[in-house]
Design a protein around this motif. Structure first.
Motif, PDB file in Angstrom:
ATOM      1  N   UNK A  45       6.748  16.888   7.247  1.00  0.00           N
ATOM      2  CA  UNK A  45       6.147  15.435   6.612  1.00  0.00           C
ATOM      3  C   UNK A  45       7.038  14.824   6.051  1.00  0.00           C
ATOM      4  N   UNK A  46       7.264  13.655   6.541  1.00  0.00           N
ATOM      5  CA  UNK A  46       8.439  12.859   5.797  1.00  0.00           C
ATOM      6  C   UNK A  46       7.829  12.445   4.556  1.00  0.00           C
ATOM      7  N   UNK A  47       6.652  12.166   4.305  1.00  0.00           N
ATOM      8  CA  UNK A  47       6.095  11.854   3.132  1.00  0.00           C
ATOM      9  C   UNK A  47       6.144  13.029   1.866  1.00  0.00           C
ATOM     10  N   UNK A  67       9.999  10.901  15.266  1.00  0.00           N
ATOM     11  CA  UNK A  67       9.088  10.307  14.332  1.00  0.00           C
ATOM     12  C   UNK A  67       7.865  10.161  15.167  1.00  0.00           C
ATOM     13  N   UNK A  68       6.689  10.716  14.334  1.00  0.00           N
ATOM     14  CA  UNK A  68       5.375  10.326  15.232  1.00  0.00           C
ATOM     15  C   UNK A  68       4.160  10.264  14.224  1.00  0.00           C
ATOM     16  N   UNK A  69       3.269   9.447  14.556  1.00  0.00           N
ATOM     17  CA  UNK A  69       2.108   9.190  13.613  1.00  0.00           C
ATOM     18  C   UNK A  69       1.101  10.256  13.942  1.00  0.00           C
ATOM     19  N   UNK A  70       0.586  10.804  12.757  1.00  0.00           N
ATOM     20  CA  UNK A  70      -0.459  11.989  12.725  1.00  0.00           C
ATOM     21  C   UNK A  70      -1.196  11.786  11.555  1.00  0.00           C
ATOM     22  N   UNK A  71      -2.274  11.488  11.953  1.00  0.00           N
ATOM     23  CA  UNK A  71      -3.424  11.784  10.601  1.00  0.00           C
ATOM     24  C   UNK A  71      -3.038  10.554   9.565  1.00  0.00           C
ATOM     25  N   UNK A  72      -2.578   9.265   9.728  1.00  0.00           N
ATOM     26  CA  UNK A  72      -2.446   8.542   9.022  1.00  0.00           C
ATOM     27  C   UNK A  72      -1.008   8.213   8.393  1.00  0.00           C
ATOM     28  N   UNK A  73      -0.089   9.451   8.733  1.00  0.00           N
ATOM     29  CA  UNK A  73       1.289   9.464   7.886  1.00  0.00           C
ATOM     30  C   UNK A  73       2.401   9.813   9.045  1.00  0.00           C
ATOM     31  N   UNK A  74       3.435   9.288   8.837  1.00  0.00           N
ATOM     32  CA  UNK A  74       4.304   9.565   9.793  1.00  0.00           C
ATOM     33  C   UNK A  74       5.179  11.061   9.441  1.00  0.00           C
ATOM     34  N   UNK A  75       5.288  11.678  10.733  1.00  0.00           N
ATOM     35  CA  UNK A  75       5.799  13.234  10.485  1.00  0.00           C
ATOM     36  C   UNK A  75       7.015  13.198  11.268  1.00  0.00           C
ATOM     37  N   UNK A  76       7.957  14.208  11.073  1.00  0.00           N
ATOM     38  CA  UNK A  76       9.185  14.204  12.105  1.00  0.00           C
ATOM     39  C   UNK A  76       9.238  15.672  12.608  1.00  0.00           C
ATOM     40  N   UNK A  77       9.444  15.690  14.113  1.00  0.00           N
ATOM     41  CA  UNK A  77       9.707  16.963  14.649  1.00  0.00           C
ATOM     42  C   UNK A  77      11.258  16.859  14.951  1.00  0.00           C
ATOM     43  N   UNK A  78      11.962  17.873  14.529  1.00  0.00           N
ATOM     44  CA  UNK A  78      13.442  18.108  14.641  1.00  0.00           C
ATOM     45  C   UNK A  78      13.578  18.509  15.902  1.00  0.00           C
ATOM     46  N   UNK A  79      13.930  17.890  17.052  1.00  0.00           N
ATOM     47  CA  UNK A  79      14.179  18.315  18.255  1.00  0.00           C
ATOM     48  C   UNK A  79      15.717  19.169  18.424  1.00  0.00           C
ATOM     49  N   UNK A  80      16.613  18.610  18.116  1.00  0.00           N
ATOM     50  CA  UNK A  80      17.850  19.033  17.846  1.00  0.00           C
ATOM     51  C   UNK A  80      18.169  19.449  19.472  1.00  0.00           C
ATOM     52  N   UNK A  81      18.178  19.213  20.648  1.00  0.00           N
ATOM     53  CA  UNK A  81      18.353  19.527  21.896  1.00  0.00           C
ATOM     54  C   UNK A  81      19.825  18.801  22.233  1.00  0.00           C
TER      55      UNK A  81
END
Length: 193
Positions: free
Chosen positions: A12-14, A161-175
């Protein structure tokens, strides 16, 4: 405190920023390749052109806009690339993409950040290559990837970075992948949407 990103990690970036995150910067930095001449004399630098890109996707996982060296600003103005660095000279971030998360259009569900070696050198040849996410409000690093240890690859799908439940979250892909531009990486991006 910065999170050293691990492949597949979700954060969660927040929470990492210690509060609501409204503006972030994706920073990309590297150094030119230094080679020594015969008997250690006449060293020279080989320019390296790494490129940071951001692709905007809608609810249907279709790309709706791109920010990269050929288009430095998103159509809506919420994302701005600071310009193409073709050498890696200088300290700190060589390229940055600034994102005003509060201004990203509602139809955009996710942002995917990529790094490509336009000049073709693989990351193991490039000195001190990294990409990171910075909280633009206080300039604190939220997350970081060390690219130089990624091996003989010329590209990476860094994070989403994606919207989820009113906040921005980050998924570290690293591919890791191959390619000179983000377009070459699209087949590697789509499974992560």
């Amino acid at each position: 405190m910065s999170v050293s990103l691990q492949k597949g990690q979700k954060i969660s970036l927040d929470k990492e920023a210690g509060g609501a995150l409204t503006r972030i910067t994706m920073g990309l930095g590297w150094d030119a390749i230094k080679t020594k001449g015969l008997f250690g004399f006449g060293s020279k630098s080989e320019s390296v052109d790494l490129d940071a890109s951001c692709i905007l996707f809608d609810e249907n996982n279709k790309p709706v806009d791109y920010v990269w060296f050929r288009q430095l600003k998103s159509k809506d103005g919420s994302i701005l690339h600071t310009g193409d660095n073709r050498t890696g000279e200088g300290d700190g971030d060589d390229e940055q993409i600034n994102v005003d998360l509060s201004q990203v259009p509602a139809n955009v569900k996710s942002l995917v950040f990529t790094v490509n070696s336009f000049t073709g050198q693989n990351f193991s040849q490039v000195e001190n290559a990294y990409c990171r996410i910075i909280n633009a409000a206080d300039k604190k690093e939220v997350a970081r990837y060390d690219l130089s240890v990624q091996g003989a690859h010329t590209a990476q799908v860094m994070a989403k970075l994606y919207r989820h439940g009113g906040e921005w979250k980050m998924h570290a892909i690293g591919e890791n992948g191959s390619g000179r531009t983000f377009e070459d990486l699209m087949p590697r991006i789509t499974p992560h949407l």
